[in-house]
Scaffold this motif. Structure first.
Motif, PDB file in Angstrom:
ATOM      1  N   ILE A 264      -2.098   9.779   1.697  1.00 29.42           N
ATOM      2  CA  ILE A 264      -1.773   8.417   1.276  1.00 29.42           C
ATOM      3  C   ILE A 264      -0.861   7.735   2.285  1.00 29.42           C
ATOM      4  N   GLY A 265       0.237   8.398   2.644  1.00 32.54           N
ATOM      5  CA  GLY A 265       1.168   7.812   3.599  1.00 32.54           C
ATOM      6  C   GLY A 265       0.540   7.587   4.957  1.00 32.54           C
ATOM      7  N   GLY A 266      -0.329   8.509   5.367  1.00 28.48           N
ATOM      8  CA  GLY A 266      -1.006   8.351   6.645  1.00 28.48           C
ATOM      9  C   GLY A 266      -1.918   7.138   6.662  1.00 28.48           C
ATOM     10  N   ALA A 267      -2.677   6.949   5.586  1.00 20.49           N
ATOM     11  CA  ALA A 267      -3.573   5.791   5.507  1.00 20.49           C
ATOM     12  C   ALA A 267      -2.779   4.491   5.496  1.00 20.49           C
ATOM     13  N   PHE A 268      -1.660   4.475   4.763  1.00 22.91           N
ATOM     14  CA  PHE A 268      -0.822   3.276   4.723  1.00 22.91           C
ATOM     15  C   PHE A 268      -0.217   2.997   6.095  1.00 22.91           C
ATOM     16  N   GLY A 269       0.245   4.046   6.771  1.00 21.06           N
ATOM     17  CA  GLY A 269       0.808   3.870   8.103  1.00 21.06           C
ATOM     18  C   GLY A 269      -0.197   3.290   9.082  1.00 21.06           C
ATOM     19  N   LYS A 270      -1.438   3.753   9.021  1.00 19.59           N
ATOM     20  CA  LYS A 270      -2.488   3.220   9.896  1.00 19.59           C
ATOM     21  C   LYS A 270      -2.710   1.734   9.643  1.00 19.59           C
ATOM     22  N   GLN A 271      -2.715   1.353   8.371  1.00 25.21           N
ATOM     23  CA  GLN A 271      -2.948  -0.051   8.033  1.00 25.21           C
ATOM     24  C   GLN A 271      -1.812  -0.934   8.539  1.00 25.21           C
ATOM     25  N   CYS A 272      -0.577  -0.465   8.383  1.00 22.87           N
ATOM     26  CA  CYS A 272       0.567  -1.247   8.859  1.00 22.87           C
ATOM     27  C   CYS A 272       0.571  -1.340  10.379  1.00 22.87           C
TER      28      CYS A 272
END
Length: 250
Positions: A151-159
């Motif tokens: 989850i955190g990885g996907a959010f980091g990529k989006q940001c």
């Protein structure tokens, strides 16, 4: 659910609490012991050799019959308490099924806060047409992500794609992913917090299981793991019950 029958053609199945029984009837699947959906019971848990889903932890008493519990959630704290599972029983979680759905939800809420959308929504209901002052952007912001898993990885990529500086915090010292500008261990949190414009704490998630896409990913994971289990192969997302986190990625 046809995937499960194909993965375990010699298995007996029971479906509880959320299974679309009408769909199963329309498909005319010949499941043995198929019963109407109802809340899972102690008898169901005692009957099972394998469980897919987050059953009430109080139903688990270390019984030798249960060989494998596949949780639909990433977090499995309820199942690693002493005496819940018998020694040798395998515990796997749903890591990998939630990253896209949850991270997009997190991104939407982050943007809503930065743009004061909830305040404008409330004013719209009150028929107040007035400026609420300046808003902020993810672009050129420093985003601190606590938890660098699915989850955190996907959010980091989006940001990162939106032009943010991404700083990650994780439990273990592993390689820095491409989307992160920096990665630190949890002990550095006090030093990192003052640098952040946006702070996100990633959760252990099961609440989005009802979404079609997420449900499909969980069922796909279970079907693949069921085939692996029956063939004696290593399971995906096996959890280290001493710490409650995934220990293998097969």
């Amino acid at each position: 659910m046809r995937q499960l029958q194909e993965a375990g053609p010699d298995c007996s199945f029971r479906f509880r609490d959320g299974t679309a029984l009408s769909d199963l009837k329309r498909q005319k699947l010949s499941f043995e012991n198929l019963v109407k959906t109802a809340p899972v019971s102690q008898e169901d848990v005692d009957w099972a050799d394998i469980i897919l889903g987050n059953v009430p932890a109080g139903f688990l008493h270390g019984g030798e019959k249960l060989k494998w519990l596949q949780a639909e959630s990433a977090g499995v704290e309820a199942y690693i308490r002493p005496g819940a599972l018998a020694p040798g029983a395998v515990l796997t979680n749903g890591t990998g099924a939630y990253g896209l759905a949850i991270s997009e939800h997190m991104l939407a809420l982050t943007l809503a806060v930065l743009k004061k959308l909830e305040l404008y929504r409330d004013n719209q209901r009150l028929e107040r047409w007035e400026s609420l002052g300046g808003v902020r952007s993810i672009y050129k912001s420093t985003v601190l992500v606590l938890g660098m898993g699915d989850i955190g990885g996907a959010f980091g990529k989006q940001c990162k794609a939106l032009g943010a500086k991404v700083i990650g915090v994780r439990r273990t010292n592993t390689a820095r992913p491409d989307y992160a500008d920096e990665v630190h261990l949890i002990g550095s949190l006090d030093r990192l917090l003052p640098q952040a414009d946006i702070v996100v704490v990633t959760p252990h998630i099961s609440g989005f299981y009802h979404l079609r896409e997420t449900h499909t990913r969980v069922v796909n994971l279970f079907a693949e793991n069921l085939s692996r289990f029956l063939n004696g192969d290593p399971l995906k997302n096996q959890v280290d019950t001493a710490i409650g986190y995934r220990k293998t990625v097969a």
